[in-house]
Design a protein around this motif. Structure first.
Motif, short mmCIF file in Angstrom:
data_model
loop_
_atom_site.label_atom_id
_atom_site.label_comp_id
_atom_site.label_asym_id
_atom_site.label_seq_id
_atom_site.Cartn_x
_atom_site.Cartn_y
_atom_site.Cartn_z
N PHE A 155 0.72 -1.54 -0.06
CA PHE A 155 -0.77 0.22 0.20
C PHE A 155 0.64 1.16 -0.13
O PHE A 155 1.74 1.34 1.35
CB PHE A 155 -0.83 -0.32 1.68
N GLY A 156 0.69 2.56 -1.12
CA GLY A 156 1.40 3.45 -1.07
C GLY A 156 0.16 4.70 -0.81
O GLY A 156 -0.42 4.92 -1.51
N PRO A 157 0.35 5.00 0.17
CA PRO A 157 -0.24 7.04 0.75
C PRO A 157 -0.36 7.89 -0.37
O PRO A 157 0.70 7.81 -1.54
CB PRO A 157 0.07 7.66 1.72
N SER A 158 -1.27 8.44 -0.88
CA SER A 158 -1.42 8.87 -1.81
C SER A 158 -1.08 10.87 -1.80
O SER A 158 -1.48 10.99 0.41
CB SER A 158 -2.53 8.81 -3.04
N ARG A 159 -0.88 11.62 -2.47
CA ARG A 159 -1.24 12.94 -2.08
C ARG A 159 -2.47 13.57 -1.61
O ARG A 159 -2.23 14.13 -0.57
CB ARG A 159 -0.95 13.67 -3.25
N ARG A 160 -3.76 12.91 -1.82
CA ARG A 160 -4.88 13.82 -1.69
C ARG A 160 -5.16 12.93 0.02
O ARG A 160 -5.57 14.16 0.23
CB ARG A 160 -5.88 12.39 -2.53
N SER A 161 -4.81 11.89 0.21
CA SER A 161 -4.79 11.76 2.32
C SER A 161 -3.67 12.47 2.20
O SER A 161 -4.05 12.64 3.76
CB SER A 161 -4.12 10.07 2.07
N TYR A 162 -2.51 12.91 2.05
CA TYR A 162 -1.83 13.52 2.30
C TYR A 162 -2.23 15.48 3.06
O TYR A 162 -2.29 15.73 4.55
CB TYR A 162 -0.60 13.73 2.52
N GLU A 163 -2.57 16.00 1.78
CA GLU A 163 -3.60 16.97 2.19
C GLU A 163 -4.68 16.96 2.27
O GLU A 163 -4.44 18.15 3.04
CB GLU A 163 -3.82 17.42 0.57
N ALA A 164 -4.96 16.19 2.37
CA ALA A 164 -6.27 15.93 3.68
C ALA A 164 -6.14 16.55 5.13
O ALA A 164 -7.17 17.40 5.91
CB ALA A 164 -7.37 14.91 3.51
N LEU A 165 -4.90 15.61 5.60
CA LEU A 165 -4.75 15.14 6.98
C LEU A 165 -3.77 16.60 7.06
O LEU A 165 -4.05 17.32 8.19
CB LEU A 165 -3.23 14.27 6.72
N VAL A 166 -3.12 17.50 6.21
CA VAL A 166 -2.65 19.04 5.93
C VAL A 166 -3.18 20.36 6.64
O VAL A 166 -3.15 20.60 7.67
CB VAL A 166 -1.29 18.97 5.07
N LYS A 167 -4.49 19.83 5.65
CA LYS A 167 -6.07 20.68 5.85
C LYS A 167 -6.78 20.46 7.25
O LYS A 167 -6.71 21.41 7.96
CB LYS A 167 -7.04 20.65 4.99
N GLY A 168 -6.73 19.27 7.69
CA GLY A 168 -7.66 18.63 8.87
C GLY A 168 -6.51 19.66 9.83
O GLY A 168 -7.26 20.42 10.81
N PHE A 169 -5.75 19.93 10.04
CA PHE A 169 -4.30 19.77 11.34
C PHE A 169 -3.99 21.67 11.37
O PHE A 169 -3.89 21.61 12.20
CB PHE A 169 -2.98 18.80 10.99
N CYS A 170 -3.98 22.21 10.09
CA CYS A 170 -3.97 23.26 9.80
C CYS A 170 -5.33 23.91 10.11
O CYS A 170 -5.63 24.90 11.12
CB CYS A 170 -3.62 23.69 8.93
N ARG A 171 -6.36 23.92 9.55
CA ARG A 171 -7.79 24.46 10.23
C ARG A 171 -8.26 23.66 11.62
O ARG A 171 -8.91 24.44 12.38
CB ARG A 171 -8.48 23.47 9.23
N GLY A 172 -7.94 22.45 12.72
CA GLY A 172 -7.68 22.27 14.16
C GLY A 172 -6.52 23.55 14.91
O GLY A 172 -6.62 23.22 16.14
N GLY A 173 -5.86 23.98 13.73
CA GLY A 173 -5.19 25.03 14.70
C GLY A 173 -3.49 23.59 15.34
O GLY A 173 -2.73 24.48 16.14
N GLU A 174 -3.46 22.29 14.69
CA GLU A 174 -2.51 21.74 15.40
C GLU A 174 -1.44 21.93 14.33
O GLU A 174 -1.04 20.62 14.00
CB GLU A 174 -3.06 20.43 15.23
N MET A 175 -0.14 23.05 14.25
CA MET A 175 0.63 22.65 13.63
C MET A 175 1.78 22.32 13.01
O MET A 175 2.24 21.76 12.65
CB MET A 175 0.69 24.65 13.16
N GLU A 176 1.99 21.71 14.55
CA GLU A 176 3.35 21.28 14.52
C GLU A 176 2.98 19.25 14.23
O GLU A 176 3.60 19.19 13.60
CB GLU A 176 3.40 20.50 16.33
#
Length: 232
Positions: A155-176
């Protein structure tokens, strides 16, 4: 024309089998004619044709793509009662259907069921679950789904999943956490695009780090991304 050929088969005494019916249902579903495919489905019962996993998957896929996930779930239960073993494709169709319908908890339950049976989902299906969880603010759960799939060989993760996580963490203020995911993303060869930069800018602004936000905006301009950066 496929229907004409099917009628000719019957005229010459060549009875359609489950494969013939599955092809017809797939063609009708691809044209958005899922109700017509359902007529063919019922015709199989009338003609005493036993349904196999391919037939069920064909109809389930068509229903899911038409947004009729409830009807698809009924067929899934019917499979179990009839002794027809579900395949990985069965679960992928249903999980994808529930994700598109915004019913991420139902998708998650089916994903867990598939995992118990030893099935591994395609990356596009995993993307749908991760995005659905992140959109509901359940970013840690989305990250957990991706991590669990990443333990699976091949299994290889895609850009789409990574971008969804970055977006979610940023919008939750979890910058680290967002920075950590972005670093992992870069390590897998997925460069940060305008959308990722935009989320970091907005995230740092939200947590009050205007200096970092300003530096990232300057970096974006230098890279030719421009000022309009936030994801809608």
């Amino acid at each position: 024309m496929a229907g004409v050929v099917r009628n000719e088969m019957e005229r010459f005494g060549c009875r359609p089998n489950v494969f013939t019916y599955s092809i017809l249902m797939a063609g009708l579903s691809d044209e958005g004619l899922v109700d017509d495919a359902a007529v063919v489905w019922r015709e199989m019962d009338e003609n005493g044709v036993e349904k196999d996993v391919m037939a069920y998957n064909t109809m389930i896929k068509g229903l899911c793509e038409a947004g009729e996930v409830g009807r698809a779930e009924e067929l899934f239960r019917e499979m179990g009662l009839g002794g027809v073993e579900a395949s990985c494709t069965t679960f992928e169709c249903l999980v994808g259907g529930y994700c598109r319908a915004g019913q991420v908890d139902s998708a998650l339950a089916l994903w867990r069921d598939a995992k118990r049976r030893g099935f591994g989902m395609e990356s596009a299906v995993v993307d749908g679950i991760v995005e659905g969880l992140c959109e509901k603010g359940r970013v840690a759960e989305g990250s957990g789904v991706l991590r669990e799939e990443m333990r699976r060989e091949g299994f290889g993760p895609s850009r789409r999943s990574y971008e969804a996580l970055v977006k979610g963490f940023c919008r939750g203020g979890e910058m680290e956490e967002a920075v950590r995911v972005q670093a992992e993303m870069a390590g897998r060869g997925f460069g940060a695009g305008q959308e990722v930069y935009g989320e970091f800018v907005e995230g740092y602004r939200m947590v009050g780090d205007v200096e970092k936000a300003a530096r990232l905006e300057e970096e974006m301009i230098e890279m030719g991304f421009g000022r309009e950066c936030k994801i809608s």
